[in-house]
Every structure is written in structure tokens, then in C-alpha cells.
Design an enzyme around this catalytic site. Structure first.
Site, mmCIF file in Angstrom:
data_model
loop_
_atom_site.group_PDB
_atom_site.id
_atom_site.type_symbol
_atom_site.label_atom_id
_atom_site.label_comp_id
_atom_site.label_asym_id
_atom_site.label_seq_id
_atom_site.Cartn_x
_atom_site.Cartn_y
_atom_site.Cartn_z
ATOM 1 N N TYR A 157 26.726 24.426 -5.275
ATOM 2 C CA TYR A 157 27.896 23.767 -4.710
ATOM 3 C C TYR A 157 29.156 24.029 -5.516
ATOM 4 O O TYR A 157 30.258 23.951 -4.974
ATOM 5 C CB TYR A 157 27.666 22.250 -4.622
ATOM 6 C CG TYR A 157 26.890 21.816 -3.412
ATOM 7 C CD1 TYR A 157 25.562 22.203 -3.237
ATOM 8 C CD2 TYR A 157 27.466 21.009 -2.449
ATOM 9 C CE1 TYR A 157 24.842 21.800 -2.135
ATOM 10 C CE2 TYR A 157 26.749 20.592 -1.340
ATOM 11 C CZ TYR A 157 25.437 20.996 -1.184
ATOM 12 O OH TYR A 157 24.729 20.591 -0.090
ATOM 13 N N ASP A 239 9.283 25.144 -1.034
ATOM 14 C CA ASP A 239 8.809 25.443 0.328
ATOM 15 C C ASP A 239 7.586 24.605 0.690
ATOM 16 O O ASP A 239 7.530 23.996 1.754
ATOM 17 C CB ASP A 239 8.540 26.953 0.513
ATOM 18 C CG ASP A 239 7.735 27.580 -0.610
ATOM 19 O OD1 ASP A 239 7.433 26.875 -1.593
ATOM 20 O OD2 ASP A 239 7.404 28.780 -0.508
ATOM 21 N N ASP A 267 17.396 15.175 3.755
ATOM 22 C CA ASP A 267 17.536 15.026 5.211
ATOM 23 C C ASP A 267 16.160 15.052 5.875
ATOM 24 O O ASP A 267 15.888 14.291 6.802
ATOM 25 C CB ASP A 267 18.402 16.148 5.807
ATOM 26 C CG ASP A 267 19.866 15.720 5.957
ATOM 27 O OD1 ASP A 267 20.284 14.798 5.210
ATOM 28 O OD2 ASP A 267 20.571 16.282 6.799
#
Ligand code: IPM
Ligand code: MG
Length: 388
Positions: A157, A239, A267
Site C-alpha cells: 500500500y 492461498d 473480506d
């Protein structure tokens, strides 16, 4: 970086109140859910004998429209005088152009960097009454009670270089993923400290089979873990963690991970609760307030512009964020627990905003012993349970 609480001289707005909260309603449903939370927190304060002072600042799309920037410096300065910040949501299709130089999310990044909010806490629990709203089968949800601890001020970010360029062979873009061991250590400490107060398990999530930053992450988290022999540490690849979250989420207690992995996994985890509208978050740094840690509190959900201002949005994610604020920033754990209990009571009493009602219409809801309610009525039910 240690910063002390803002000097009282800057805190004229406090008056005879005990704590100053700066609200950042933002865009879309942000103002709806922030207003609801303010009512609940004022009720909690009245019940437990303290007083809150409130100030408001603009951020996101509304600030871009009014001032040409996602958040003004003067508003960041006002935010700095608060004990805690309560944010609704920022963004919407109106400001979605990815090529614009001014974008609503810049307000979030400005708040995160200005206050060094490196620890993003996203708890995921499921009220028994809402198990049916989850896309997962009930038996898969047994024991789900996890806390995602996401590193929030480092990694992709903020890494430089970042950008797009035109080369002789075509366009090329780059993002950079840096982590310093100190950044990893401090978020790991947060995760282990929190795990100690829970089920004493930490899953550290990385991509150590590919990324150098992940290999450093693993080493540093292991070193920190050695100082917490009472907490079980496991390392997992991102993963397979994504798969496990959708199959056996009850296996997790605390998950600690870097910024982008945490964004994605939180999320995914949030979906388990049946509605994004249910889940709270806290972003904390090292800055101390008079009675806790300064923090930014916001629901997990976004600005949902299609239902903004229509008394439809579920206020619970923001109200539970308010409970986290009471606990972490204001030093009011009893009030926090009372707000959480009031939310559970209101849900148990059958109050359901549209996101929790599935395909039920008003008649169907009544037949099922439920009441379809709007943002305000849901909030009424919570305030009533709180003051009962
Ligand atoms: C979040 C959001 C933000 C993020 C976006 C809006 C920039 O998804 O808080 O998780 O990626 O951090
Ligand atoms: Mg996100």
C-alpha cells in the site's frame, strides 16, 4: 513513534465531557450508520455515568466535492485532538475514476499514516440467530470466533516505487512490497497479546514459498512467538488459508498477516457472518489517550450509495465498532460489553434490517417471528435493550 494525548488546551470542544470523539461520516450510508452509533454511545454514556463530546469532519468524496481534497490538513489536526475517531465509509461511483489524482480512499491512507494506525483489528463472530444468513452451512460455522490482525501502514500500500510508465515496448507498472523487521515485530506483538486474552492461538499468514518479505515475516513472528510460550503459533500460506476460511473457519483464533493479504482475507472472513453489515473494526497505533489507545473505528462495509439516506443500512457493524472504541480508546469496558449485549438482545428480539432478512418480505418475516426494520428502528431496539 510515541505521541502523547493532545494537550488539553487544544481540546476546547471537550467542555465538561470526559471524552472527545471526532466523527467522519463520509459518503453513502456513512452518515446513516454514524448517526445511529452516536445515539447508542450517548445512551451508553448516560447509563454508565460519563459524557461524550462530539465534533465532525469531512472526508472522502464529500470532501473532494467541497474542498478538492479527500481530507483537509485542518481536519486531520482536529482529529488529532480526539480520543477516538468514528468513521462511516468513504467513496462511491461518482469518484471512482482510477485515473483521478484525487480519490476518496486517500482520506483513509492519510488517517492511517498521520496517526500511525498500524494495527487493524477485524473480529468475526456470528450471532446464533444469524447462522441461517451465512452462505456457509450451519455445521461449518461451529466455533467461529476469530480476529484478523492486519498490518495497515506498510507493504504494497505504501511501498515505493509505485506507478505506471510508458516504455519503448509498452506500458509498465510497478508496486513495491517492503517490510522492515520492526514493522513485523510490532504487529506480531499486538497479535500475541490479543491471543493471550482469547484462545491462545496465532496463525501467521504469508507466502513464504515465494516472497522474501514473507520469509522475513516468518522469522520475525517466530522470534516474537518465542516470548509467548503460552500461545500456540502456526505459519500458514495465504492461498490455503483462503480455502480453510471457506471450509473450516472455526479452526482460527487470531490471524496475523501483512497489509494486502489482510485486506483480502478479512473480506472473505466477513462473509461468514451473513452480512458485511454486522462487522466492526478498529485501527490502532501507539498513541495513547487519557484512558487507552487512540484509534479509528469503522464498519467493514463500504459506502453502499444505492441505499444511502433511505433508512435501510444495517447500523450494527458501526455500533459494534463503537463498542470497540469504548473498550480500547475510552477505557470503558463495562459500557462496551453492555453495547455488545444490547446488539445481541435486539437481534434475538427479531429486529432485522433488510441485509439480514434474506428473501423474507414483511409478512414472511412476521410469520418467522421477525420484524423488518430500518436503520433507525434497529437502533431504537438496541438503545432500548441497552437502557432496559
Ligand atoms: C479496507 C478497504 C481499503 C483498503 C480501501 C478502500 C483502500 O478495502 O479498509 O479494507 O484496501 O485498505
Ligand atoms: Mg478491504
Amino acid at each position: 513513534m510515541k505521541t502523547s494525548a493532545a494537550p488539553l488546551a487544544d481540546r476546547a470542544a471537550l467542555g465538561d465531557a470526559d471524552h472527545l470523539i471526532v466523527t467522519i461520516p463520509g459518503d453513502g450510508v456513512g452518515p446513516d450508520v454514524v448517526a445511529a452509533t452516536r445515539r447508542v454511545l450517548d445512551a451508553a454514556a448516560a447509563k454508565f455515568g460519563f459524557r461524550l463530546a462530539w465534533r465532525e469532519i469531512e472526508a472522502g468524496g464529500c470532501a473532494i466535492d467541497a474542498h478538492g481534497v479527500a481530507i483537509r490538513d485542518a481536519d486531520l489536526d482536529l482529529a488529532a485532538t480526539a480520543d477516538a475517531l468514528l468513521l462511516g465509509a468513504v467513496g462511491g461511483p461518482k469518484w471512482d475514476n482510477p485515473n483521478a489524482s484525487v480519490r476518496p480512499e486517500q482520506a483513509l491512507f492519510a488517517l492511517r499514516t498521520r496517526f500511525n494506525l498500524f494495527a487493524n483489528l477485524r473480529p468475526v463472530t456470528i450471532l446464533p440467530e444469524l447462522v441461517e444468513s451465512s452462505p456457509l452451512k450451519a455445521e461449518r460455522l461451529e466455533g467461529v470466533d476469530m480476529l484478523v490482525v492486519r498490518e495497515l501502514t506498510g507493504g504494497l500500500y505504501f511501498g515505493k516505487p509505485s506507478g505506471e510508465e510508458v516504455t519503448p515496448t509498452g506500458r509498465r507498472a510497478v508496486d513495491t512490497l517492503p517490510y522492515h523487521e520492526d514493522e513485523i515485530r510490532r504487529i506480531a506483538v499486538v497479535a500475541f497479546e490479543l491471543a493471550r486474552k482469547r484462545r491462545k492461538r496465532v496463525a501467521s499468514v504469508d507466502k513464504a514459498n515465494v516472497l522474501a518479505t514473507s520469509r522475513l515475516w516468518r522469522k520475525v513472528v517466530t522470534e516474537v512467538g518465542a516470548e509467548y510460550p503460552d500461545v500456540a503459533l502456526e505459519h500458514r500460506l495465504v492461498d490455503s488459508t483462503a480455502m480453510l476460511l471457506a471450509t473450516w473457519p472455526g479452526t482460527f483464533d487470531v490471524i496475523v498477516t501483512e497489509n494486502l493479504f489482510g485486506d483480502i482475507l478479512s473480506d472473505e472472513a466477513a462473509v461468514l457472518a451473513g452480512s458485511l453489515g454486522m462487522l466492526p473494526s478498529a485501527s490502532l497505533g501507539e498513541r495513547r489517550t487519557a484512558s487507552g489507545t487512540f484509534g479509528l473505528y469503522e464498519p467493514i462495509h463500504g459506502s453502499a450509495p444505492d441505499i444511502a439516506g433511505k433508512n435501510i443500512a444495517n447500523p450494527i457493524g458501526t455500533i459494534l465498532s463503537g463498542a470497540m472504541m469504548l473498550r480500547e480508546s475510552l477505557g470503558r469496558p463495562e459500557a462496551a460489553a453492555a453495547v455488545e449485549a444490547a446488539v445481541a438482545t435486539a437481534v434475538r428480539s427479531g429486529a432485522r434490517t433488510a441485509d439480514l432478512a434474506g428473501k423474507l418480505d414483511a409478512a414472511g418475516a412476521r410469520a418467522a417471528g421477525l420484524r423488518l426494520v430500518g436503520t433507525r428502528e434497529a437502533t431504537d431496539a438496541i438503545v432500548e435493550a441497552l437502557l432496559a
